[in-house]
Design a protein around this motif. Structure first.
Motif, PDB file in Angstrom:
ATOM      1  N   UNK A   1       0.834  -1.200   0.000  1.00  0.00           N
ATOM      2  CA  UNK A   1       0.000   0.000   0.000  1.00  0.00           C
ATOM      3  C   UNK A   1       0.866   1.246   0.000  1.00  0.00           C
ATOM      4  N   UNK A   2       0.271   2.361  -0.359  1.00  0.00           N
ATOM      5  CA  UNK A   2       0.990   3.630  -0.313  1.00  0.00           C
ATOM      6  C   UNK A   2       0.010   4.789  -0.402  1.00  0.00           C
ATOM      7  N   UNK A   3       0.420   5.940   0.073  1.00  0.00           N
ATOM      8  CA  UNK A   3      -0.386   7.151  -0.031  1.00  0.00           C
ATOM      9  C   UNK A   3       0.540   8.352  -0.095  1.00  0.00           C
ATOM     10  N   UNK A   4       0.484   9.057  -1.199  1.00  0.00           N
ATOM     11  CA  UNK A   4       1.308  10.247  -1.373  1.00  0.00           C
ATOM     12  C   UNK A   4       0.547  11.476  -0.908  1.00  0.00           C
ATOM     13  N   UNK A   5       1.299  12.466  -0.405  1.00  0.00           N
ATOM     14  CA  UNK A   5       0.704  13.749  -0.053  1.00  0.00           C
ATOM     15  C   UNK A   5       1.770  14.813  -0.195  1.00  0.00           C
ATOM     16  N   UNK A   6       1.365  16.066  -0.055  1.00  0.00           N
ATOM     17  CA  UNK A   6       2.302  17.152  -0.286  1.00  0.00           C
ATOM     18  C   UNK A   6       3.391  17.233   0.783  1.00  0.00           C
ATOM     19  N   UNK A   7       3.026  17.027   2.033  1.00  0.00           N
ATOM     20  CA  UNK A   7       3.986  17.211   3.126  1.00  0.00           C
ATOM     21  C   UNK A   7       4.635  15.915   3.594  1.00  0.00           C
ATOM     22  N   UNK A   8       3.895  14.821   3.591  1.00  0.00           N
ATOM     23  CA  UNK A   8       4.486  13.531   3.962  1.00  0.00           C
ATOM     24  C   UNK A   8       3.754  12.412   3.240  1.00  0.00           C
ATOM     25  N   UNK A   9       4.464  11.332   3.000  1.00  0.00           N
ATOM     26  CA  UNK A   9       3.899  10.190   2.287  1.00  0.00           C
ATOM     27  C   UNK A   9       4.232   8.914   3.037  1.00  0.00           C
ATOM     28  N   UNK A  10       3.524   7.845   2.685  1.00  0.00           N
ATOM     29  CA  UNK A  10       3.797   6.561   3.330  1.00  0.00           C
ATOM     30  C   UNK A  10       3.882   5.449   2.299  1.00  0.00           C
ATOM     31  N   UNK A  11       4.649   4.418   2.650  1.00  0.00           N
ATOM     32  CA  UNK A  11       4.713   3.194   1.858  1.00  0.00           C
ATOM     33  C   UNK A  11       4.585   2.021   2.816  1.00  0.00           C
ATOM     34  N   UNK A  12       3.770   1.032   2.466  1.00  0.00           N
ATOM     35  CA  UNK A  12       3.621  -0.188   3.261  1.00  0.00           C
ATOM     36  C   UNK A  12       4.346  -1.326   2.559  1.00  0.00           C
ATOM     37  N   UNK A  13       5.088  -2.104   3.340  1.00  0.00           N
ATOM     38  CA  UNK A  13       5.845  -3.228   2.792  1.00  0.00           C
ATOM     39  C   UNK A  13       5.451  -4.528   3.481  1.00  0.00           C
ATOM     40  N   UNK A  14       5.503  -5.606   2.718  1.00  0.00           N
ATOM     41  CA  UNK A  14       5.358  -6.932   3.295  1.00  0.00           C
ATOM     42  C   UNK A  14       6.750  -7.365   3.734  1.00  0.00           C
ATOM     43  N   UNK A  15       6.989  -7.289   5.035  1.00  0.00           N
ATOM     44  CA  UNK A  15       8.365  -7.436   5.534  1.00  0.00           C
ATOM     45  C   UNK A  15       8.372  -7.994   6.946  1.00  0.00           C
ATOM     46  N   UNK A  16       9.227  -8.982   7.189  1.00  0.00           N
ATOM     47  CA  UNK A  16       9.353  -9.566   8.525  1.00  0.00           C
ATOM     48  C   UNK A  16      10.303  -8.752   9.396  1.00  0.00           C
ATOM     49  N   UNK A  17      11.571  -8.624   8.916  1.00  0.00           N
ATOM     50  CA  UNK A  17      12.592  -7.898   9.677  1.00  0.00           C
ATOM     51  C   UNK A  17      12.350  -6.404   9.529  1.00  0.00           C
ATOM     52  N   UNK A  18      12.115  -5.731  10.643  1.00  0.00           N
ATOM     53  CA  UNK A  18      11.678  -4.336  10.573  1.00  0.00           C
ATOM     54  C   UNK A  18      12.385  -3.523  11.655  1.00  0.00           C
ATOM     55  N   UNK A  19      13.483  -2.909  11.277  1.00  0.00           N
ATOM     56  CA  UNK A  19      14.245  -2.092  12.218  1.00  0.00           C
ATOM     57  C   UNK A  19      14.428  -0.690  11.652  1.00  0.00           C
ATOM     58  N   UNK A  20      14.329   0.291  12.540  1.00  0.00           N
ATOM     59  CA  UNK A  20      14.479   1.672  12.088  1.00  0.00           C
ATOM     60  C   UNK A  20      15.877   1.903  11.537  1.00  0.00           C
ATOM     61  N   UNK A  21      16.878   1.248  12.133  1.00  0.00           N
ATOM     62  CA  UNK A  21      18.257   1.412  11.670  1.00  0.00           C
ATOM     63  C   UNK A  21      18.399   0.952  10.218  1.00  0.00           C
ATOM     64  N   UNK A  22      17.698  -0.125   9.874  1.00  0.00           N
ATOM     65  CA  UNK A  22      17.757  -0.638   8.501  1.00  0.00           C
ATOM     66  C   UNK A  22      17.147   0.364   7.533  1.00  0.00           C
ATOM     67  N   UNK A  23      16.012   0.937   7.903  1.00  0.00           N
ATOM     68  CA  UNK A  23      15.358   1.891   7.010  1.00  0.00           C
ATOM     69  C   UNK A  23      16.143   3.197   6.903  1.00  0.00           C
ATOM     70  N   UNK A  24      16.843   3.549   7.940  1.00  0.00           N
ATOM     71  CA  UNK A  24      17.706   4.730   7.863  1.00  0.00           C
ATOM     72  C   UNK A  24      18.809   4.508   6.829  1.00  0.00           C
ATOM     73  N   UNK A  25      19.309   3.269   6.748  1.00  0.00           N
ATOM     74  CA  UNK A  25      20.335   2.940   5.750  1.00  0.00           C
ATOM     75  C   UNK A  25      19.738   2.942   4.340  1.00  0.00           C
ATOM     76  N   UNK A  26      18.499   2.446   4.205  1.00  0.00           N
ATOM     77  CA  UNK A  26      17.850   2.448   2.898  1.00  0.00           C
ATOM     78  C   UNK A  26      17.651   3.883   2.396  1.00  0.00           C
ATOM     79  N   UNK A  27      17.232   4.764   3.292  1.00  0.00           N
ATOM     80  CA  UNK A  27      17.029   6.173   2.922  1.00  0.00           C
ATOM     81  C   UNK A  27      18.355   6.830   2.574  1.00  0.00           C
TER      82      UNK A  27
END
Length: 231
Positions: free
Chosen positions: A115-141
């Motif tokens: 799933x996903x939803x775009x907007x002007x100020x902030x957007x979201x993306x939903x992933x089908x994912x087991x391992x979910x750490x903020x540190x990992x997503x910081x590296x992806x960004x």
């Protein structure tokens, strides 16, 4: 649906071919209709020096229906259209950024987009994912921002559904390619990403700016949500 070929058009002229209540259908349009998690364009229509605010655009049965703030337009009216460019451009940047992020997350984890939803100020993306750490997503960004600096160009082309089904990872959506389409529109962002898409995008990743991770959420059953914004 001229926006599929030119997302940068800010003003255009058109003719009203259907009108009912405060809604009209035009002979051609650069207004983007909501879909795929991307909100519709907004703007104004001018006729006989009177302005009509375009509040929403939807696609129904292959027709692009524009909803105005008032009635008054009639069939065969020749009108001038002005798109709210600041809004449109923010959404274009967000959409291209979402493709860059989802491509990197998919390559790193094989996660699909649920799933996903775009907007002007902030957007979201939903992933089908087991391992979910903020540190990992910081590296992806961080990786996404490095790729953005490389000035990857966006190209758009159309192929048959049969051809599309032969290309691995062309759809990063968990639900796959739309079953009702015979032709598939492809958005290719340099060497970063290539996937089926019906939205509007910037011409180069340098236009995106810098992606900032806002938060991540566990939505249950391997459904992980991330919010981001652009600087």
């Amino acid at each position: 649906m001229l926006y599929l070929k030119d997302s940068y058009k800010k003003e255009f002229e058109a003719k009203v071919i259907e009108a009912f209540d405060n809604k009209v259908i035009l002979n051609e349009t650069y207004f983007y209709a909501s879909g795929g998690g991307q909100p519709s364009d907004k703007g104004i229509i001018i006729h006989n020096n009177k302005e009509y605010q375009v509040l929403d655009v939807k696609k129904e049965d292959e027709k692009m229906i524009l909803t105005m703030d008032q009635e008054g337009l009639k069939v065969n009216d020749l009108i001038k259209c002005k798109i709210d460019w600041n809004r449109k451009y923010k959404l274009m940047r967000m959409h291209t950024a979402a493709h860059v992020i989802s491509s990197i997350v998919h390559k790193e984890t094989n996660a699909m987009i649920t799933g996903n939803q775009l907007d002007e100020e902030k957007s979201r993306i939903d992933f089908s994912l087991e391992d979910f750490k903020k540190e990992s997503f910081e590296k992806y960004i961080e990786k996404a921002n490095e790729e953005i600096k490389n000035d990857h160009k966006t190209t758009i082309y159309t192929i048959s559904k049969e051809e599309a089904e032969k290309i691995e990872d062309l759809s990063k959506l968990a639900k796959g390619l739309p079953p009702h389409l015979k032709d598939i529109r492809i958005v290719k962002i340099g060497s970063i990403d290539e996937q089926a898409d019906g939205g509007t995008h910037v011409a180069s990743t340098k236009e995106i700016g810098k992606i900032k991770l806002l938060s991540i959420e566990n939505k249950g059953k391997s459904n992980r949500r991330m919010y981001f914004t652009l600087e």
